[in-house]
Design an enzyme around this catalytic site. Structure first.
Site, PDB file in Angstrom:
ATOM      1  N   GLU A  68       0.624  -1.407   0.014  1.00 37.98           N
ATOM      2  CA  GLU A  68      -0.033  -0.003   0.005  1.00 37.98           C
ATOM      3  C   GLU A  68       0.839   1.509  -0.144  1.00 37.98           C
ATOM      4  O   GLU A  68       0.292   2.218  -0.016  1.00 37.98           O
ATOM      5  CB  GLU A  68      -0.927  -0.096   1.287  1.00 37.98           C
ATOM      6  CG  GLU A  68      -2.165  -0.910   1.217  1.00 37.98           C
ATOM      7  CD  GLU A  68      -1.515  -2.382   1.484  1.00 37.98           C
ATOM      8  OE1 GLU A  68      -2.006  -3.423   0.883  1.00 37.98           O
ATOM      9  OE2 GLU A  68      -0.654  -2.573   2.289  1.00 37.98           O
ATOM     10  N   ASP A  88       6.981 -19.033   2.514  1.00 41.52           N
ATOM     11  CA  ASP A  88       6.899 -20.108   1.689  1.00 41.52           C
ATOM     12  C   ASP A  88       6.188 -20.186   0.080  1.00 41.52           C
ATOM     13  O   ASP A  88       6.327 -21.347  -0.607  1.00 41.52           O
ATOM     14  CB  ASP A  88       6.172 -21.495   2.391  1.00 41.52           C
ATOM     15  CG  ASP A  88       6.931 -21.604   3.827  1.00 41.52           C
ATOM     16  OD1 ASP A  88       7.969 -21.509   3.960  1.00 41.52           O
ATOM     17  OD2 ASP A  88       6.199 -21.966   4.957  1.00 41.52           O
ATOM     18  N   HIS A 107       4.229 -14.831  -2.648  1.00 31.83           N
ATOM     19  CA  HIS A 107       3.682 -13.642  -2.340  1.00 31.83           C
ATOM     20  C   HIS A 107       4.648 -12.671  -2.085  1.00 31.83           C
ATOM     21  O   HIS A 107       4.601 -11.433  -2.176  1.00 31.83           O
ATOM     22  CB  HIS A 107       2.929 -13.925  -0.878  1.00 31.83           C
ATOM     23  CG  HIS A 107       2.182 -12.585  -0.414  1.00 31.83           C
ATOM     24  ND1 HIS A 107       0.992 -12.280  -1.135  1.00 31.83           N
ATOM     25  CD2 HIS A 107       2.445 -11.926   0.685  1.00 31.83           C
ATOM     26  CE1 HIS A 107       0.635 -11.102  -0.269  1.00 31.83           C
ATOM     27  NE2 HIS A 107       1.562 -10.814   0.705  1.00 31.83           N
ATOM     28  N   PHE A 134      13.477   4.713  -1.563  1.00 32.50           N
ATOM     29  CA  PHE A 134      12.779   3.396  -1.308  1.00 32.50           C
ATOM     30  C   PHE A 134      13.718   2.789  -0.109  1.00 32.50           C
ATOM     31  O   PHE A 134      14.878   2.604  -0.126  1.00 32.50           O
ATOM     32  CB  PHE A 134      13.355   2.193  -2.852  1.00 32.50           C
ATOM     33  CG  PHE A 134      12.975   1.040  -2.522  1.00 32.50           C
ATOM     34  CD1 PHE A 134      11.541   0.638  -2.795  1.00 32.50           C
ATOM     35  CD2 PHE A 134      13.872   0.100  -2.184  1.00 32.50           C
ATOM     36  CE1 PHE A 134      11.311  -0.648  -2.694  1.00 32.50           C
ATOM     37  CE2 PHE A 134      13.554  -1.323  -1.946  1.00 32.50           C
ATOM     38  CZ  PHE A 134      12.027  -1.805  -2.405  1.00 32.50           C
ATOM     39  N   ARG A 190      19.663  -5.396   9.511  1.00 30.40           N
ATOM     40  CA  ARG A 190      19.580  -4.134   8.805  1.00 30.40           C
ATOM     41  C   ARG A 190      18.697  -3.135   9.263  1.00 30.40           C
ATOM     42  O   ARG A 190      18.365  -2.202   8.900  1.00 30.40           O
ATOM     43  CB  ARG A 190      18.943  -4.826   7.416  1.00 30.40           C
ATOM     44  CG  ARG A 190      20.174  -5.243   6.561  1.00 30.40           C
ATOM     45  CD  ARG A 190      19.460  -5.796   5.454  1.00 30.40           C
ATOM     46  NE  ARG A 190      20.694  -6.586   4.633  1.00 30.40           N
ATOM     47  CZ  ARG A 190      21.391  -7.907   5.094  1.00 30.40           C
ATOM     48  NH1 ARG A 190      20.885  -8.386   6.075  1.00 30.40           N
ATOM     49  NH2 ARG A 190      22.212  -8.142   4.111  1.00 30.40           N
TER      50      ARG A 190
END
Length: 283
Positions: free
Chosen positions: A185, A212, A215, A240, A254
């Protein structure tokens, strides 16, 4: 030193002249071309045949010239270095001596010419170089779009971004944080914020961790392309700052772990891009 290149080229031509005279004498005496057994020969650009001895002499002259130019490149002008390169290339083309080595040597010599000459001359007083400054953040306004999914990661990224804004003197009242359900979104909200003309840059923060199914690929690709599209359509930098990791440990590393905080890095990019647009591109 500067005359070595010229001397080498002139010497090569002089040897060629002597060889031509010797060839004419051979023809006049009836011995023909390259009568020595085992000596290789082939025509050069003038139509005469080149003996193995001539090739060896030419090779020695040009090799000495190239060696001198490489040993003291700063003593040679750019034009003289290029003459050196052309001399070696001509040797390979006309005589075939050490063809592979000569071609490689000529390439390295020519590359050295460009590194020490052409590239150095490209940056002059007439060349205008523009870049943003992270030290000019006081007058900039930012929107930060944060995905709530994987909140343990995105909150840490947001913290790093806000601390960086503070470090570079961006006032708190110039920062708006907008939360969205997930990284998918982010683009639509980022585009609307950029269109509003209220912000100098939009920082997009999220975290997508591989699972898994496929997606992960759909969300990561959509977020990346959507954020880029928002920046291109609106002309406002959209940064980004979405992590795309194979596992949760990579994301933790990170988000303030051993790999640093990517939210902080994205904030620095946002300041620099906003400064670039405000002071150079939009003016």
């Amino acid at each position: 030193m500067a005359s070595i290149v010229e001397a080498g080229v002139v010497g090569r031509l002089f040897v060629g002249h002597l060889t031509e005279q010797q060839e004419k004498q051979k023809v006049a005496s009836g011995r023909g071309h390259c009568s020595t057994r085992g000596a290789s020969s082939f025509p050069d650009s003038t139509g005469l045949r080149i003996t193995g001895r001539r090739r060896r002499i030419q090779a020695s002259l040009v090799a000495a010239t190239v060696a001198a130019a490489r040993s003291a490149p700063r003593s040679f002008s750019r034009a003289q270095q290029i003459v050196c390169c052309e001399a070696q290339e001509t040797l390979t083309r006309t005589t075939g001596v050490n063809a592979g080595e000569s071609v490689q040597g000529a390439y390295q010599c020519r590359l050295s010419c460009f590194r020490k000459g052409s590239r150095r001359l490209q940056v002059t007083a007439a060349v205008k170089q523009l870049q943003g400054s992270v030290m000019k953040g006081e007058d900039l306004r930012f929107a930060v779009v944060v995905a709530r999914f994987n909140e343990i990661i995105t909150k840490a990224l947001l913290t790093g971004a806000l601390e960086t804004f503070e470090k570079y003197l961006v006032p708190d009242e110039h920062i708006d944080v907008i939360w969205v359900p997930g990284s998918f979104e982010i683009p639509v909200v980022a585009q609307n914020l950029a269109t509003s003309a209220k912000y100098d840059a939009v920082l997009c923060i999220g975290a997508v961790v591989r699972g898994d199914t496929s997606h992960y690929d759909a969300v990561a690709n959509s977020a990346a392309s959507g954020i880029m599209s928002a920046a291109i359509k609106t002309g406002v930098p959209c940064i980004f700052g979405v992590l795309t990791c194979d596992n949760m440990q990579q994301a933790i590393d990170r988000a303030g772990g051993k790999a640093g905080n990517k939210g902080a890095e994205a904030a620095i990019s946002a300041i620099e891009m906003a400064s670039l647009f405000q002071h150079h591109i939009r003016t």
